[in-house]
Design a protein around this motif. Structure first.
Motif, mmCIF file in Angstrom:
data_model
loop_
_atom_site.group_PDB
_atom_site.id
_atom_site.type_symbol
_atom_site.label_atom_id
_atom_site.label_comp_id
_atom_site.label_asym_id
_atom_site.label_seq_id
_atom_site.Cartn_x
_atom_site.Cartn_y
_atom_site.Cartn_z
ATOM 1 N N LEU A 145 0.906 -1.035 -0.113
ATOM 2 C CA LEU A 145 0.076 0.243 -0.028
ATOM 3 C C LEU A 145 1.087 1.316 0.126
ATOM 4 N N PRO A 146 0.518 2.022 -1.057
ATOM 5 C CA PRO A 146 1.693 2.928 -1.091
ATOM 6 C C PRO A 146 1.370 4.361 -0.385
ATOM 7 N N TYR A 147 1.450 4.182 0.987
ATOM 8 C CA TYR A 147 1.139 5.578 1.838
ATOM 9 C C TYR A 147 2.056 6.664 1.296
ATOM 10 N N LEU A 173 -3.217 8.022 3.289
ATOM 11 C CA LEU A 173 -3.848 7.312 2.219
ATOM 12 C C LEU A 173 -4.061 8.109 1.170
ATOM 13 N N GLN A 211 -3.503 7.087 -5.014
ATOM 14 C CA GLN A 211 -2.994 6.070 -5.594
ATOM 15 C C GLN A 211 -3.208 4.998 -4.587
ATOM 16 N N ALA A 212 -3.000 5.257 -3.224
ATOM 17 C CA ALA A 212 -3.244 4.087 -2.202
ATOM 18 C C ALA A 212 -4.934 3.653 -2.157
ATOM 19 N N GLN A 265 -6.202 0.037 -3.188
ATOM 20 C CA GLN A 265 -7.076 -0.796 -2.054
ATOM 21 C C GLN A 265 -8.187 -1.221 -2.548
ATOM 22 N N TYR A 321 -2.272 -5.892 4.111
ATOM 23 C CA TYR A 321 -1.388 -4.744 3.351
ATOM 24 C C TYR A 321 -0.152 -4.752 4.211
ATOM 25 N N ASP A 337 3.014 -1.547 4.323
ATOM 26 C CA ASP A 337 3.506 -0.094 3.789
ATOM 27 C C ASP A 337 4.631 -0.427 2.817
ATOM 28 N N ARG A 360 6.041 2.281 1.028
ATOM 29 C CA ARG A 360 6.872 3.337 0.864
ATOM 30 C C ARG A 360 8.338 2.981 0.612
#
Length: 136
Positions: A60-62, A68, A71-72, A76, A92, A94, A96
């Protein structure tokens, strides 16, 4: 041990990683081009059956501030649909900086990140899955 599939979901490509039978080591398997949801589920279902996968692990691209972003939320949405369609639980992680880490690994191997985008996606998926495996 649990057999997991790691996914690095992008808008055009999805990096896929799997783990060894002991659930200790993650490695990149393939990069799928995202053309349609139906095609994607078919391709993933085949991998899931071949590898007896029991859970999907999605990066998940925090945002850097921990929120969020757009993109996140898109990731999802797609991940939730995939998990439901494939009948698998979802975790999920993180993600990053995983693409940055993947690019650094490629540079260390004297590979050009700009010429091997799919490889970056696979390596990022492996990093995501490895983080999850290390936590379990």
């Amino acid at each position: 041990m649990v057999s997991a599939l790691g996914l690095d979901i992008g808008s055009k490509r999805i990096g896929v990683a799997g783990c060894d039978q002991l659930g200790l080591i993650a490695s990149g398997i393939t990069t799928l081009k995202y053309r349609s949801f139906k095609q994607l589920t078919q391709q993933l279902r085949q991998l899931i059956e071949e590898r007896s996968v029991q859970i999907l692990v999605v990066g998940l691209p925090y945002s850097m501030d921990g929120s969020l972003g757009h993109q996140a939320k898109q990731v999802q949405k797609l991940a939730d649909r995939l998990a439901e369609a494939l009948g698998l639980p979802l975790a999920y992680i993180d993600e990053r900086l995983t693409s940055f880490q993947a690019e650094q690994l490629m540079l260390a191997e004297n590979l050009s990140p700009s010429r091997h985008r799919g490889l970056i996606d696979r390596k990022a998926a492996a990093i995501i899955l490895q983080q999850w495996l290390d936590g379990h």
